[in-house]
Design a protein around this motif. Structure first.
Motif, PDB file in Angstrom:
ATOM      1  N   ILE A 149       0.892  -0.694   0.014  1.00 59.92           N
ATOM      2  CA  ILE A 149       0.210  -0.075   0.114  1.00 59.92           C
ATOM      3  C   ILE A 149       0.672   1.178   0.157  1.00 59.92           C
ATOM      4  O   ILE A 149       2.206   1.578   0.698  1.00 59.92           O
ATOM      5  N   ALA A 151       1.833   4.884   1.596  1.00 61.13           N
ATOM      6  CA  ALA A 151       1.480   5.256   3.536  1.00 61.13           C
ATOM      7  C   ALA A 151       2.388   6.460   3.408  1.00 61.13           C
ATOM      8  O   ALA A 151       3.705   5.823   2.982  1.00 61.13           O
ATOM      9  N   TRP A 177       2.750   4.467  10.335  1.00 59.92           N
ATOM     10  CA  TRP A 177       2.406   4.796   9.159  1.00 59.92           C
ATOM     11  C   TRP A 177       0.883   5.228   8.993  1.00 59.92           C
ATOM     12  O   TRP A 177       0.018   4.651   9.448  1.00 59.92           O
ATOM     13  N   ALA A 179      -1.721   5.048   6.667  1.00 61.70           N
ATOM     14  CA  ALA A 179      -2.221   4.313   5.171  1.00 61.70           C
ATOM     15  C   ALA A 179      -3.260   5.601   4.764  1.00 61.70           C
ATOM     16  O   ALA A 179      -3.741   5.895   4.438  1.00 61.70           O
ATOM     17  N   THR A 181      -3.550   5.555   0.069  1.00 58.61           N
ATOM     18  CA  THR A 181      -4.085   4.520  -0.784  1.00 58.61           C
ATOM     19  C   THR A 181      -3.597   5.195  -2.752  1.00 58.61           C
ATOM     20  O   THR A 181      -3.277   6.378  -2.333  1.00 58.61           O
ATOM     21  N   GLN A 183      -3.635   0.804  -2.642  1.00 53.10           N
ATOM     22  CA  GLN A 183      -3.674  -0.298  -2.369  1.00 53.10           C
ATOM     23  C   GLN A 183      -3.283  -1.756  -3.643  1.00 53.10           C
ATOM     24  O   GLN A 183      -4.939  -1.492  -4.152  1.00 53.10           O
ATOM     25  N   ASP A 206      -9.920  -1.017   5.231  1.00 55.64           N
ATOM     26  CA  ASP A 206      -9.543  -0.869   4.297  1.00 55.64           C
ATOM     27  C   ASP A 206      -8.715  -2.568   3.042  1.00 55.64           C
ATOM     28  O   ASP A 206      -8.698  -3.501   4.270  1.00 55.64           O
ATOM     29  N   ALA A 208      -6.232  -3.168   2.943  1.00 51.69           N
ATOM     30  CA  ALA A 208      -5.085  -4.168   4.178  1.00 51.69           C
ATOM     31  C   ALA A 208      -5.082  -4.568   5.309  1.00 51.69           C
ATOM     32  O   ALA A 208      -4.654  -5.566   5.555  1.00 51.69           O
ATOM     33  N   SER A 209      -6.335  -4.530   5.570  1.00 57.99           N
ATOM     34  CA  SER A 209      -6.670  -4.866   6.823  1.00 57.99           C
ATOM     35  C   SER A 209      -7.131  -6.561   6.957  1.00 57.99           C
ATOM     36  O   SER A 209      -7.272  -7.301   8.000  1.00 57.99           O
ATOM     37  N   LEU A 220       4.950  -1.258   2.744  1.00 55.64           N
ATOM     38  CA  LEU A 220       4.712   0.315   2.773  1.00 55.64           C
ATOM     39  C   LEU A 220       4.938   0.588   2.197  1.00 55.64           C
ATOM     40  O   LEU A 220       6.956   0.242   1.646  1.00 55.64           O
TER      41      LEU A 220
END
Length: 250
Positions: A149, A151, A177, A179, A181, A183, A206, A208-209, A220
């Motif tokens: 992503i 960041a 960081w 976050a 986009t 991503q 998001d 990534a989660s 990152l």
């Protein structure tokens, strides 16, 4: 025609096509939100800045990038503005009906993405994305084949509040960081992780989660500070400043 005959004629073989699809990039823009925090008469992505809507600026960044083969926009069922945008008729653009949550809209768009492609998911309300940041993220696939992503390292002192709205503690900002986009993840894997996370009742804030919940650690990639998300009325002036600066530097 056999693979050998394809080679003789200089035509792509099935293996060539598979390799090409593995590098294909499909941009996904979840744009089904209503943006109530802006207090406007329309969803925030349709507010105008520098001569066109926020969403139009966002789409321009993606549609005209040479490595992005398709842009899929997930829209609200009551959206009656999108079709009036010039970008709506671009040959690389596809519309899909979004859902109640961001993850639902991304999943709806992923249904149209080639299985072996990469999905580049970008917020509709981040109109200041630069070509250089897209390039950096796409190039990161070599270092982060699991996905990554954009960041930005946290620069300010971070405070955690208590229930009374007072400072409860100071949070160490080392390795923290913001976050951003886009991503970027393999489309099929992202779809599987989103579906599994939602089925498990996980709050997916998001893309990534969802990957993190599945045990994957996305990379990152340091992005630009001007890649802001327009969320509050004050953000409009800042976005205009950044966009004007970008236009004058071209």
């Amino acid at each position: 025609m056999t693979a050998l005959e394809c080679l003789d004629h200089g035509l792509p073989t099935s293996a060539d096509l598979v390799r090409q699809s593995e590098h294909a990039v499909v941009a996904i823009v979840p744009a089904a939100g209503i943006g109530s925090r802006m207090g406007a008469d329309r969803p925030k992505q349709y507010l105008e800045v520098c001569g066109q809507s926020i969403l139009a600026h966002t789409l321009d960044r993606l549609l005209f990038h040479s490595q992005i083969s398709q842009v899929i926009v997930a829209l609200h069922s009551d959206d009656n503005i999108f079709d009036s945008l010039p970008q709506a008729v671009h040959p690389k653009l596809t519309k899909v009906l979004g859902g109640g949550e961001r993850a639902d809209s991304v999943l709806a768009a992923l249904q149209l993405a080639p299985q072996n492609s990469w999905a580049l998911v970008h917020d509709a309300a981040r109109p200041c994305l630069t070509v250089s940041d897209i390039d950096k993220l796409l190039a990161s696939r070599v270092q982060f084949p699991q996905g990554a992503i954009l960041a930005m390292p946290v620069r300010d002192t971070m405070k955690r509040a208590n229930q009374q709205g007072e400072i409860g503690s100071t949070v160490c900002r080392d390795n923290l960081w913001h976050a951003l986009t886009p991503q970027l993840f393999k489309a099929q894997q992202l779809k599987e992780c989103l579906n599994a996370a939602i089925a498990a009742g996980v709050v997916v804030t998001d893309e990534a989660s969802a990957m993190e919940w599945a045990g994957i650690s996305p990379g990152l990639v340091s992005g630009r500070a001007d890649n802001i998300k327009v969320t509050h009325p004050d953000d409009l002036g800042l976005a205009e400043l950044f966009l004007m600066r970008a236009l004058t530097s071209q």
